[in-house]
Structures are given as structure tokens and as C-alpha cells.
Design a protein around this motif. Structure first.
Motif, short mmCIF file in Angstrom:
data_model
loop_
_atom_site.label_atom_id
_atom_site.label_comp_id
_atom_site.label_asym_id
_atom_site.label_seq_id
_atom_site.Cartn_x
_atom_site.Cartn_y
_atom_site.Cartn_z
N ARG A 117 4.32 16.66 2.79
CA ARG A 117 5.22 15.50 2.80
C ARG A 117 6.67 15.93 3.02
O ARG A 117 7.41 15.29 3.78
CB ARG A 117 5.11 14.76 1.47
N ASP A 118 7.08 17.01 2.37
CA ASP A 118 8.48 17.42 2.43
C ASP A 118 8.81 18.30 3.63
O ASP A 118 9.93 18.26 4.14
CB ASP A 118 8.86 18.18 1.15
N LYS A 119 7.84 19.10 4.08
CA LYS A 119 8.15 20.13 5.07
C LYS A 119 7.39 19.98 6.39
O LYS A 119 7.99 20.04 7.47
CB LYS A 119 7.83 21.52 4.49
N ILE A 120 6.08 19.81 6.31
CA ILE A 120 5.25 19.88 7.52
C ILE A 120 5.20 18.55 8.27
O ILE A 120 5.44 18.49 9.48
CB ILE A 120 3.82 20.33 7.19
N SER A 121 4.90 17.46 7.56
CA SER A 121 4.74 16.17 8.22
C SER A 121 5.99 15.70 8.95
O SER A 121 5.89 15.16 10.07
CB SER A 121 4.28 15.11 7.21
N PRO A 122 7.21 15.88 8.39
CA PRO A 122 8.40 15.51 9.17
C PRO A 122 8.51 16.28 10.48
O PRO A 122 8.93 15.72 11.50
CB PRO A 122 9.56 15.86 8.22
N ALA A 145 1.14 12.93 14.97
CA ALA A 145 2.28 12.06 14.67
C ALA A 145 1.77 10.66 14.37
O ALA A 145 1.96 9.71 15.13
CB ALA A 145 3.25 12.04 15.85
N THR A 146 1.09 10.54 13.24
CA THR A 146 0.42 9.30 12.85
C THR A 146 0.77 8.95 11.41
O THR A 146 0.76 9.82 10.54
CB THR A 146 -1.11 9.44 13.00
N ILE A 147 1.10 7.68 11.20
CA ILE A 147 1.37 7.17 9.85
C ILE A 147 0.41 6.02 9.58
O ILE A 147 0.32 5.07 10.36
CB ILE A 147 2.82 6.66 9.71
N GLY A 178 0.81 -1.21 0.00
CA GLY A 178 0.00 0.00 0.00
C GLY A 178 0.84 1.27 0.00
O GLY A 178 2.07 1.24 -0.15
N LYS A 179 0.17 2.38 0.20
CA LYS A 179 0.82 3.69 0.25
C LYS A 179 0.81 4.20 1.69
O LYS A 179 -0.19 4.10 2.38
CB LYS A 179 0.09 4.68 -0.66
N PHE A 180 1.93 4.76 2.10
CA PHE A 180 2.03 5.31 3.45
C PHE A 180 1.57 6.77 3.44
O PHE A 180 1.99 7.56 2.60
CB PHE A 180 3.46 5.21 3.96
N VAL A 181 0.70 7.09 4.38
CA VAL A 181 0.13 8.43 4.46
C VAL A 181 0.41 9.00 5.84
O VAL A 181 0.02 8.41 6.86
CB VAL A 181 -1.40 8.40 4.21
N ILE A 182 1.10 10.13 5.88
CA ILE A 182 1.41 10.79 7.14
C ILE A 182 0.35 11.84 7.43
O ILE A 182 0.03 12.67 6.57
CB ILE A 182 2.80 11.45 7.10
N ASN A 183 -0.21 11.79 8.63
CA ASN A 183 -1.23 12.76 9.01
C ASN A 183 -0.67 14.17 9.02
O ASN A 183 0.50 14.38 9.31
CB ASN A 183 -1.77 12.40 10.40
N HIS A 184 -1.52 15.14 8.70
CA HIS A 184 -1.06 16.52 8.58
C HIS A 184 -0.79 17.18 9.93
O HIS A 184 0.03 18.09 10.01
CB HIS A 184 -2.09 17.36 7.82
N LEU A 211 5.84 14.78 12.89
CA LEU A 211 6.29 13.48 13.40
C LEU A 211 7.40 13.65 14.43
O LEU A 211 7.43 12.95 15.44
CB LEU A 211 6.78 12.61 12.24
N HIS A 212 8.31 14.57 14.17
CA HIS A 212 9.42 14.80 15.11
C HIS A 212 8.88 15.27 16.46
O HIS A 212 9.25 14.73 17.51
CB HIS A 212 10.40 15.82 14.55
N VAL A 213 8.02 16.27 16.43
CA VAL A 213 7.48 16.81 17.69
C VAL A 213 6.62 15.77 18.39
O VAL A 213 6.73 15.57 19.61
CB VAL A 213 6.65 18.09 17.41
N GLY A 214 5.79 15.06 17.63
CA GLY A 214 4.88 14.09 18.23
C GLY A 214 5.57 12.87 18.80
O GLY A 214 5.08 12.26 19.74
#
Length: 481
Positions: free
Chosen positions: A409-414, A104-106, A95-101, A417-420
């Protein structure tokens, strides 16, 4: 309190990082779940996933929903149609991995080709409304990481690429029979271990977020307008076809659309951490109005022949003959906010009240040339074909979504995820935490929800990062998928 939690995590951060580095002494093994995800996405056509095993071991993190209706007594009535997988296999395409906006959820989004069949005798429905039903799919999300915690410990897969096998082997995440995998065998099943890996890379790239909120907010406003325009303007099918599709639980976009209802399982309420970015005038994207709500708030839509003002205006009639739009007088009770100041120039330009170039500037960023051309033609007083502009709107809507997703994907989600997952901002963004009261004192235009008032905030350049808790419902104990 969120503030105490973040403060404690900041104190412990160096120890966390040190422990992670000790655990992965070999630099080639310093891989995170996010990096594993990126590898699997890149080679997804060379991997098949054991979906049966995933379902057996899966712990649901959301409220289960059943297909069907409930009567007044709570009894479940199932639809007259149901689905059946076309491929009777334990495996599906990766499948495709989707990172929440903003959490901190994938999630892992898995699609599966299915037949639409009658529930009573399992007869396959081959066509509906003159359309062949040979490409119907179901879509299911499996939560890999939830609020910074690993939920799926491993994935069972088969690999058809030795290059991919070698890469995962070097990273130390590939197992066979609970031992490190050593030999490539395309017939063998391997385990990709996720448990124990850091969620985000140990070394984070420096990311600048200034200007991102402005771009995302502009895209959201235009996207909302286009969605409102397209909501009932369906030129693809005649009304009789739409009725037939609805009867067979198929949407106008040809996706399965079964009715769903919540289960009666026991639920628990937990705190879910939200991380948002905003500006010094608008705290986050949730403050923006929907297109139709803002249209009703600031404009009058009227019939040019009769002068009748429509009581419930909406965008899907703005391109009808004899329909026009003008600004509404501001009443003494209406409080004009920075959200109004941000949205109104975009609306004025799109509607054609003022040619200020806002819409063109936004659409040009995503390459929506067809819609730009048609809107400019309309603003020049020239007639435009309704069907042509609807097609251009659909295309532009897709382009806007892709552009926004790339930013996330490139800027916000990382960052989210880091903070969460660590509880702290990345190095280079460190700044003193502020309460809602302190932030409101500095920037009085900001508006806060009740949950946001209990959060903490960081001023990073011209941006504001918000961290706050919201209630979420969880199953008390694992339930079947």
C-alpha cells in the motif's frame, strides 16, 4: 511491443503532466483518484453508497461467474440455498478500496450482510452446526480503475459528515444534480466524480524500493509454510460440524462458499500490463515455490519408527508424532537455482534442521512472538502442544499479511499505478530500459517466463522493475453484475 509503448509514453510525459496541471490550475483541486480513495477510506463510516446505481451503470471487466454447477450438457444447477440481503435498501456501507499488487487496477470491495435461505420456499436458515448465522456477508468487487483506465466514472453517495462534505467540496469532486455541490444536506444524494481525474497524484513522493523484494519474499515463504501447516489442521470444529458446514456452503472460516461456474458469454483476449519488482537474482515473487512443492523438492519426510519415506509429503503432518524431516540428496538432474538458495535456509530453520535464526528474524519484524517462542521451544527439544502452535500460526499468518499489505500500500502499489497509468517510471527512478536478453546477460541467474521474455526491465538500485504483457479474458460487451 511493451518497449515501444513505454518509449512513446516517455516522450509524451511532459505534455501529459502539463495538460493535467492546466486542467487543475487551482492547487486545491489537484487531486487524484488515489487521493479521493484515501479520503473515502478515512471517512468510510460516514458515507453510504448507492449500490443499486453502481450496479446499473457498471461495466464488468472480468468473466462473469454464476453460482451453481453445470452438468455434462452445460445446464446450470443452482444450489439448494441462496442469499438474501438483510437490509432491503439501495444503500450499503462504503466499501474498501483495494489496489492490485502488480497491475494498475483499483477495486472497490463491497460487503453486504445477508440471510441464508432455502431456494424453494425462502425459509431463513438460522443456525448450522450449532452456530448462529447472524453475521454472514457477501463480498463483491467493482473495478474502479483497470489497467490504468477509469472504469467507474462516478459514485453516488450520501454523506453524514459536514467535515467530509467540505473536504470533497474543496477538492472539486462533489456534484449535486450535475452542478458543484454547495450546501450540506445529510438526506441528499451526491455524486463523487472520478472521470477526468488523474489516477495518481501529480507530484509523487520519492519512494525507495531497495530491500522491499527481500522482505516480501521472506514473508511469502513463511506465509506459504503456515498456510500449508494449517490447511487441514482445523481444530475449531469436529468432523461432523465440518460436514454440516460444507453441506450448507459455509467454509470452516465461516464465510459463504457457494460453488461457481463460468458463464457462456462471448469473450475477448486483451493484453494486460504487469509491473513487478524483483532482485538481480530472482525476477519476481512468482518464481518462489509453494511450501509443499519445495518440501517435496528438497526434503524427505519419514516415519521415525518404520523408516518409511512418505511419497507425497506436506507440512500439515510435520507436527504429528513419529514424523521427521531430513534433507534430500541432490540428484544430477536437479538444477539448483537462486530460488533454492533463498528458500532453503528459511525452511531448514523452520523445520528444525538448522537453527540459523532466519525464521525468528522474519517473525520478529511482524511481532509474531507467540510462534517465535513455540518454535524456539521445539528446537530445544521440548514438547509443544499442537493446538497451541496452530493458534500461534493463525495469528502469525494474519500479522504477516498485514505487514506485507502495508508495504504494498505504501511503497509498491503507488509505483505500479504510476507506471500503469502514465507508462513511465517516476522521476528519480529513470534509467535505461533493458530487454530480457540484455538483462540475462548482466544477471545470468535470472529466469524468465515466455511473457517476461517479451517485456522490458529497469535496473533501479539493487532492484529490477519488470513490465510485460499477459493475456486476459474480457467480456465482449458489458454484462449484468
Amino acid at each position: 511491443m511493451v518497449e515501444n509503448q513505454v518509449a512513446e509514453n516517455q516522450v509524451a510525459e511532459n505534455q501529459i503532466a502539463e495538460n493535467q496541471v492546466i486542467k487543475y490550475q487551482d492547487k486545491s483541486l489537484q487531486i487524484s483518484i488515489v487521493e479521493v480513495m484515501e479520503i473515502l477510506e478515512k471517512y468510510r463510516e460516514r458515507i453510504i453508497l448507492n449500490i443499486t446505481k453502481l450496479r446499473e451503470d457498471y461495466c464488468r471487466q472480468t468473466v462473469k461467474r454464476f453460482i451453481g454447477y453445470r452438468d455434462k450438457d452445460g445446464n446450470l444447477t443452482e444450489p439448494w440455498l441462496k442469499t438474501k440481503p438483510i437490509d432491503n435498501s439501495n444503500y450499503v456501507d462504503m466499501g474498501k478500496f483495494v489496489i492490485n499488487h502488480n497491475t494498475a487496477t483499483i477495486n472497490l470491495l463491497v460487503e453486504q450482510r445477508v440471510h441464508l435461505i432455502k431456494a424453494e420456499d425462502e425459509t431463513i436458515a438460522l443456525e448450522v452446526a450449532g452456530l448462529l448465522l447472524n453475521d454472514l456477508k457477501t463480498f463483491n468487487n467493482y473495478t474502479i480503475v483497470k489497467n490504468g483506465q477509469v472504469n467507474v466514472r462516478s459514485l453516488q453517495v450520501k454523506i453524514s459528515s459536514k467535515k467530509l462534505f467540505d473536504l470533497l467540496q474543496r477538492k472539486g469532486v462533489l456534484k449535486k444534480d450535475n452542478l458543484p455541490a454547495t450546501t450540506f444536506d445529510f438526506d441528499s444524494e451526491y455524486t463523487i466524480k472520478l472521470d477526468g481525474l488523474p489516477i495518481v497524484p501529480l507530484k509523487q513522493k520519492k519512494r525507495k524500493i531497495d530491500g522491499l523484494f527481500q522482505r516480501l519474499a521472506e514473508i511469502k515463504v513463511i506465509s506459504s509454510i503456515l498456510s500449508a501447516c494449517l490447511k487441514t489442521n482445523l481444530d475449531t470444529f469436529v468432523p461432523e460440524q465440518l460436514t454440516e458446514l460444507q453441506k450448507n456452503y459455509i467454509s470452516p472460516n465461516l464465510y459463504l462458499n457457494f460453488p461457481k461456474t463460468k458463464s457462456f458469454e462471448f469473450l475477448d483476449i486483451r493484453k494486460s500490463q504487469r509491473i513487478d519488482i524483483g532482485s538481480k537474482e530472482i525476477l519476481n515473487l512468482f518464481k518462489l515455490y509453494s511450501a509443499n512443492k519445495f518440501l517435496e523438492r528438497r526434503y524427505q519426510v519419514y516415519n521415525t519408527e518404520t523408516g518409511e519415506i512418505l511419497s507425497k509429503p506436506n507440512f500439515n503432518i510435520l507436527f504429528e508424532n513419529n514424523i521427521a524431516c531430513r534433507q534430500k540428496s541432490i540428484s544430477s538432474r536437479m538444477k539448483i537455482t537462486k530460488v533454492d538458495d533463498f528458500m532453503k535456509p528459511i525452511f531448514d530453520d523452520f523445520i528444525g534442521i538448522e537453527d540459523n535464526g532466519k525464521t525468528t528474524a522474519i517473525l520478529s519484524k511482524v511481532g509474531a512472538k507467540d510462534l517465535m517462542r513455540l518454535l524456539q521451544k521445539r528446537n530445544q527439544g521440548k514438547s509443544i502442544d499442537k493446538q497451541e502452535i496452530l493458534v500461534a500460526m493463525r495469528k502469525a499468518q494474519t500479522q504477516l499479511k498485514q505487514y506485507a499489505e502495508k508495504i504494498y500500500r505504501d511503497k509498491i502499489s503507488p509505483l505500479v499505478l504510476h507506471v500503469g497509468s502514465t507508462g513511465v517510471l517516476p522521476k528519480g527512478m529513470r534509467t535505461a530500459a533493458l530487454t530480457a536478453t540484455e538483462l540475462a546477460t548482466k544477471y545470468p541467474d535470472l529466469q524468465f517466463s515466455s511473457a517476461e521474455k517479451e517485456g522490458i526491465f529497469f535496473e533501479v538500485g539493487e532492484s529490477i522493475i519488470s513490465i510485460y504483457n499477459k493475456d486476459e479474458y474480457y467480456p465482449v460487451k458489458p454484462v449484468e453484475v
